[in-house]
Design an enzyme around this catalytic site. Structure first.
Site, short mmCIF file in Angstrom:
data_model
loop_
_atom_site.label_atom_id
_atom_site.label_comp_id
_atom_site.label_asym_id
_atom_site.label_seq_id
_atom_site.Cartn_x
_atom_site.Cartn_y
_atom_site.Cartn_z
N ASP A 32 25.22 -10.46 -38.42
CA ASP A 32 25.22 -11.28 -36.91
C ASP A 32 25.12 -12.56 -37.28
OD1 ASP A 32 22.17 -11.47 -35.52
OD2 ASP A 32 21.59 -9.11 -36.24
N ILE A 33 24.33 -13.29 -36.09
CA ILE A 33 24.89 -14.57 -35.97
C ILE A 33 23.39 -14.54 -35.84
CG2 ILE A 33 26.65 -14.78 -34.23
CD1 ILE A 33 24.48 -14.79 -31.85
N HIS A 102 24.28 0.43 -32.17
CA HIS A 102 24.79 -0.40 -32.94
C HIS A 102 23.02 -0.29 -34.00
CE1 HIS A 102 22.17 -3.34 -30.40
NE2 HIS A 102 21.62 -3.92 -31.71
#
Length: 118
Positions: A32-33, A102
């Protein structure tokens, strides 16, 4: 729901770079950014499904496979013994920001209790 070009579509198509942790013909797992814990990995199917409300007879095995891969990754990166959390958000009130199914794999620290707000 019609298919839109989300950031996940673009990552799967290779139009946007991502730090890929795992990939096969059914799904990919990326870092995850904007991580919410030391380990924050997103497991994304390569078949577009807007959210869990769209799980049906034809794609239900993919849904189970996503959880299987999340657990496999947790073991590989050694967060399985201390613990991890798998989160699925469905629609806006649950915090879903990207309308492409997701799951989040979180770990690497004490994540506290599940429900902190009332």
């Amino acid at each position: 729901m019609t298919e839109e070009q989300t950031i996940f579509h673009k990552i799967i198509q290779g139009k946007i770079k991502a730090d890929i942790i795992y990939q096969d013909k059914y799904l990919m797992a990326i870092k995850d950014i904007n991580p919410q814990s030391p380990v924050h990995i997103l497991i994304i199917p390569k078949t577009y499904i807007p959210n869990s409300n769209y799980i049906n007879k034809t794609n239900k095995k993919l849904f189970g496979y996503m959880f299987y891969i999340a657990i496999k990754i947790a073991k590989k990166i050694k967060i399985d013994k201390d613990g991890y959390r798998i989160i699925l958000n469905c629609n806006k009130n649950a915090g879903q920001e990207i309308f492409y199914l997701h799951i989040h794999l979180l770990g690497g620290k004490n994540l506290g209790t599940l429900l902190n707000n009332k």
